[in-house]
Design a protein around this motif. Structure first.
Motif, mmCIF file in Angstrom:
data_model
loop_
_atom_site.group_PDB
_atom_site.id
_atom_site.type_symbol
_atom_site.label_atom_id
_atom_site.label_comp_id
_atom_site.label_asym_id
_atom_site.label_seq_id
_atom_site.Cartn_x
_atom_site.Cartn_y
_atom_site.Cartn_z
ATOM 1 N N MET A 15 0.832 -1.208 0.000
ATOM 2 C CA MET A 15 0.000 0.000 0.000
ATOM 3 C C MET A 15 0.862 1.250 0.000
ATOM 4 N N ALA A 36 -9.610 -7.716 1.056
ATOM 5 C CA ALA A 36 -9.533 -6.290 1.383
ATOM 6 C C ALA A 36 -8.088 -5.957 1.734
ATOM 7 N N PRO A 37 -7.678 -4.703 1.570
ATOM 8 C CA PRO A 37 -6.288 -4.341 1.850
ATOM 9 C C PRO A 37 -5.968 -4.381 3.338
ATOM 10 N N GLU A 46 -10.581 -2.186 7.836
ATOM 11 C CA GLU A 46 -11.707 -1.341 7.435
ATOM 12 C C GLU A 46 -12.999 -1.764 8.128
ATOM 13 N N THR A 68 -4.462 2.664 4.805
ATOM 14 C CA THR A 68 -5.466 1.968 3.995
ATOM 15 C C THR A 68 -6.371 2.962 3.287
ATOM 16 N N ALA A 69 -6.768 4.021 3.976
ATOM 17 C CA ALA A 69 -7.608 5.053 3.360
ATOM 18 C C ALA A 69 -6.849 5.763 2.241
ATOM 19 N N PHE A 71 -4.464 4.532 0.464
ATOM 20 C CA PHE A 71 -4.359 3.583 -0.652
ATOM 21 C C PHE A 71 -5.650 3.550 -1.459
ATOM 22 N N ARG A 72 -6.778 3.493 -0.775
ATOM 23 C CA ARG A 72 -8.065 3.472 -1.469
ATOM 24 C C ARG A 72 -8.246 4.723 -2.332
ATOM 25 N N ALA A 73 -7.730 5.861 -1.831
ATOM 26 C CA ALA A 73 -7.912 7.127 -2.541
ATOM 27 C C ALA A 73 -6.827 7.406 -3.577
ATOM 28 N N SER A 74 -5.839 6.529 -3.683
ATOM 29 C CA SER A 74 -4.664 6.819 -4.519
ATOM 30 C C SER A 74 -4.916 6.732 -6.015
ATOM 31 N N GLU A 77 -5.252 0.752 -9.389
ATOM 32 C CA GLU A 77 -6.241 -0.280 -9.715
ATOM 33 C C GLU A 77 -6.031 -1.450 -8.761
ATOM 34 N N TYR A 78 -7.058 -1.769 -7.999
ATOM 35 C CA TYR A 78 -6.937 -2.783 -6.956
ATOM 36 C C TYR A 78 -7.715 -4.029 -7.340
#
Length: 459
Positions: A15, A36-37, A46, A68-69, A71-74, A77-78
């Motif tokens: 991440m 989930a990450p 999360e 983690t937040a 990473f989600r907003a980066s 492509e996950y």
């Protein structure tokens, strides 16, 4: 489409690297076997936002929420619940998700797939009811589940201490803690001054030990562990204080340290070095985390055990190294200095030399009747018999016994086979190689392979 970077693993290192790579303007694909990450250290972060489980997991667990937040907003492509089962030249990755396979391309690959618990075979370790501390912690983080009945923990290192305190904090049952660590030697004590750089980490470990001692659950100097039962665990035996002890047990959780995941780097022919203190191989990395294969990088515990803080920093360093390898105009040396990455990583690793000296890997020979290869049910005695008439080569043992040919491909038996070969041939353990890793890296069905043809015909 060719991605700039494929990151394998979405734990602290993966991440952190993905966030840094996106800030540098690179396209990033993150492939993660988990749904989930967070990786193992922040599994379920999360979902575990509040309540007694979140409180018991502690402040280090909570620190994963911000990364983690981010990473989600980066914008990376996950791909969760996705398995990488092969990596080929020109960085072609073969993936499987929901029963279908596909191939993707990248200009560079970052392996941030972490570590695994060190398998240490002992009598009864294959019985139902015997599992690792790491597996038990997965159940705690994933579903708030605690083991029931007469629960024993046996092993050495920070993780068993942490898990035991978490269980007690949740009012769970711990019948006993069998501490298998050896008495501290001078070699460990001389590393204490350096460890004081991480005084918070030292205090945390001492607090865990004090709690267990006060609970009356801890048994120091436990050796010769044996699990017994008819089809499932019923009782334990061990030696401590010069006497043999026996106790009823429904669950036994064991742990003897962790080792880097190396199957991918071995399969890709990377150079590896032997860690003689902790008895494991790790890919040889340059100061940017790049392996001997140009364009293949490793970050986090997959490159050497260091813990989650060091992993996040090594992820940033690897991201900068990848940017340099791909020819981005950014001055990566300046960025490395500005963020004080080397200084921060040194501080994060301050406790590691002391931990390595305090908790060396077990060295007791494995009894002949103990199963070493769980997949193929090969015993230590069978391996010794083959080793006596063959070269000190794990692949000779594999050919003669099928040891290492099962679904785990030697992940559970590789180091044990290596140790037995070294014992039989009177060699240093590090002089014996690991298994040759054959494709695929992970089990895959014929149907999943066939789905690649469907993908080709659709183009």
């Amino acid at each position: 489409m060719i991605h700039d970077v494929a990151v394998i693993g979405a734990g602290p290192a993966g991440m952190s690297a993905a966030v840094q790579l996106r800030q540098l303007g690179l396209s990033v694909l993150v492939v993660d076997e988990q749904p989930a990450p967070g990786g193992q250290i922040w599994r379920g972060i999360e979902r575990n936002s509040s309540g007694p489980v979140a409180a018991a997991l502690g402040p280090d667990y909570e620190k994963g929420r911000a990364l983690t937040a981010a990473f989600r907003a980066s914008g990376a492509e996950y791909c969760p619940s996705t398995q990488v089962w092969q990596i080929e030249d020109e960085w072609t990755l073969f993936l499987t998700s929901e029963g279908r396979a596909r191939r993707v391309r990248a200009r560079a690959v970052l392996l941030s797939n972490g570590a695994q618990e060190r398998p240490v075979p002992f009598p009864g370790w294959t019985l139902s009811g015997v599992m690792t501390v790491g597996a038990a912690q997965i159940l705690l983080k994933s579903g708030g589940m605690l083991p029931q009945g007469e629960v024993w923990i046996a092993g050495a290192g920070p993780l068993p201490l942490l898990y035991a305190t978490q269980v007690l904090g949740l009012k769970g049952r711990v019948s006993g803690f069998l501490d298998t660590s050896k008495r501290a030697r001078i070699g460990a004590l001389v590393r204490l001054p350096g460890a004081w750089r991480d005084v918070a980490g030292l205090a945390k470990g001492l607090r865990w030990q004090r709690l267990l001692r006060r609970s009356g659950k801890m048994v120091r100097g436990a050796t010769e562990l044996r699990a017994e039962g008819d089809g499932r665990l019923e009782h334990l035996e061990w030696t401590a204080g010069g006497e043999r002890h026996k106790a009823k047990a429904d669950v036994l959780l064991v742990h003897e340290g962790v080792v880097p995941r190396i199957h991918e780097t071995l399969a890709l022919g990377c150079a590896h070095d032997w860690n003689s203190e902790q008895n494991y191989f790790a890919a040889r990395l340059n100061r940017w985390g790049e392996t001997s294969r140009q364009g293949l990088f490793v970050a986090g515990d997959a490159g050497g055990i260091g813990g989650w803080t060091a992993a996040t920093i090594s992820g940033k360093i690897a991201a900068l190294g990848i940017a340099g390898r791909l020819g981005l105009p950014a001055d990566i040396e300046v960025l490395r200095r500005q963020e004080r990455l080397d200084e921060r990583r040194s501080h994060a690793l301050a406790l590691r030399p002391l931990l390595d000296a305090l908790y060396p890997p077990p060295k007791s020979p494995i009894a002949d009747d103990v199963i070493v290869c769980r997949c193929e049910e090969v015993t230590a005695g069978t391996i010794r018999k083959v080793a006596q008439t063959s070269a000190p080569d794990p692949n000779a043992v594999k050919a003669a016994t099928r040891c290492g040919m099962g679904p785990c491909q030697g992940r559970q038996c590789g180091y044990s086979v290596q140790a037995i070969l070294a014992e039989v041939h009177n060699l240093p353990v590090g002089d014996v190689s690991f298994f040759n890793i054959r494709p695929p890296l992970k089990p895959i069905t014929l149907g999943e392979i066939a789905s690649l043809g469907d993908l080709e015909s659709a183009k």
